[in-house]
Design a protein around this motif. Structure first.
Motif, PDB file in Angstrom:
ATOM      1  N   PRO A 290       0.800  -1.233   0.000  1.00  0.00           N
ATOM      2  CA  PRO A 290       0.000   0.000   0.000  1.00  0.00           C
ATOM      3  C   PRO A 290       0.831   1.281   0.000  1.00  0.00           C
ATOM      4  N   ASP A 291       2.082   1.191   0.421  1.00  0.00           N
ATOM      5  CA  ASP A 291       2.939   2.377   0.435  1.00  0.00           C
ATOM      6  C   ASP A 291       3.697   2.570  -0.876  1.00  0.00           C
ATOM      7  N   ASN A 292       3.514   1.650  -1.815  1.00  0.00           N
ATOM      8  CA  ASN A 292       4.159   1.753  -3.121  1.00  0.00           C
ATOM      9  C   ASN A 292       3.062   1.731  -4.185  1.00  0.00           C
ATOM     10  N   PRO A 293       2.572   2.910  -4.567  1.00  0.00           N
ATOM     11  CA  PRO A 293       1.423   2.968  -5.473  1.00  0.00           C
ATOM     12  C   PRO A 293       1.760   2.856  -6.960  1.00  0.00           C
ATOM     13  N   LEU A 294       3.026   2.647  -7.318  1.00  0.00           N
ATOM     14  CA  LEU A 294       3.428   2.749  -8.718  1.00  0.00           C
ATOM     15  C   LEU A 294       2.662   1.824  -9.660  1.00  0.00           C
TER      16      LEU A 294
ATOM     17  N   LEU B  43      -0.999   2.999  -9.892  1.00  0.00           N
ATOM     18  CA  LEU B  43      -1.071   4.259 -10.640  1.00  0.00           C
ATOM     19  C   LEU B  43      -0.901   4.000 -12.130  1.00  0.00           C
ATOM     20  N   TYR B  44      -0.050   3.045 -12.476  1.00  0.00           N
ATOM     21  CA  TYR B  44       0.114   2.649 -13.877  1.00  0.00           C
ATOM     22  C   TYR B  44      -1.217   2.126 -14.433  1.00  0.00           C
ATOM     23  N   ILE B  45      -1.893   1.290 -13.660  1.00  0.00           N
ATOM     24  CA  ILE B  45      -3.185   0.749 -14.092  1.00  0.00           C
ATOM     25  C   ILE B  45      -4.185   1.884 -14.312  1.00  0.00           C
ATOM     26  N   LEU B  46      -4.259   2.825 -13.374  1.00  0.00           N
ATOM     27  CA  LEU B  46      -5.168   3.964 -13.544  1.00  0.00           C
ATOM     28  C   LEU B  46      -4.841   4.750 -14.812  1.00  0.00           C
TER      29      LEU B  46
ATOM     30  N   ARG C  12      -7.378   7.749  -2.491  1.00  0.00           N
ATOM     31  CA  ARG C  12      -6.268   8.716  -2.413  1.00  0.00           C
ATOM     32  C   ARG C  12      -5.925   9.311  -3.778  1.00  0.00           C
ATOM     33  N   PHE C  13      -6.502   8.764  -4.840  1.00  0.00           N
ATOM     34  CA  PHE C  13      -6.105   9.147  -6.193  1.00  0.00           C
ATOM     35  C   PHE C  13      -7.320   9.582  -7.009  1.00  0.00           C
TER      36      PHE C  13
END
Length: 138
Positions: free
Chosen positions: A16-20, A23-26, A59-60
């Protein structure tokens, strides 16, 4: 463009602390605030898994939702899923997931989603489910 993003590990439920990765999927939706739907079927719709999904994605810039087959939000599952930009399948038991999807008639709906360019993603069982064959402990 048709996309399947299959994750062997990582993602919101494991890192959960590494959203990379998430975020790529989004970003792959091409939308500034995509509709992302979580299918927690493989975990038996585990509440803590669903909560982790919402805690992470709120959060995004996106609009998170989930589809529970144990408590469906609508009778029109096809309409519900085809209005999404991303369908993200969680991990758990691959065999149970596939049996439930077949029973609920989701297999052709998910194929249609892919054909319409909805981004399909998932981790573990949620990664294997998109393919005709794979190795699983289920």
């Amino acid at each position: 463009m048709r996309q399947i993003i299959a994750l062997g590990g990582g993602g919101f439920s494991m890192e959960p602390d590494n959203p990379l990765m998430d975020l790529y999927i989004l970003k792959q939706s091409g939308k500034p605030s995509p509709n992302i739907c979580f299918l927690p079927t493989a975990s038996g719709d585990a509440e803590n898994y669903i909560n982790k999904f919402y805690q992470f994605f709120r959060r995004f810039p996106c609009r998170p939702s989930h589809l529970s087959l144990f408590r469906p939000p609508t009778r029109d599952l096809e309409g519900f899923l085809l209005e999404k930009d991303i369908i993200y399948v969680g991990g758990g038991n691959t065999r149970n997931l596939l049996i439930l999807w077949k029973e609920w008639g989701l297999v052709p709906v998910l194929k249609k989603a892919w054909e319409e360019g909805i981004v399909l993603a998932g981790i573990s069982a949620g990664a294997i489910c998109w393919f005709e064959e794979g190795v699983t402990d289920s």
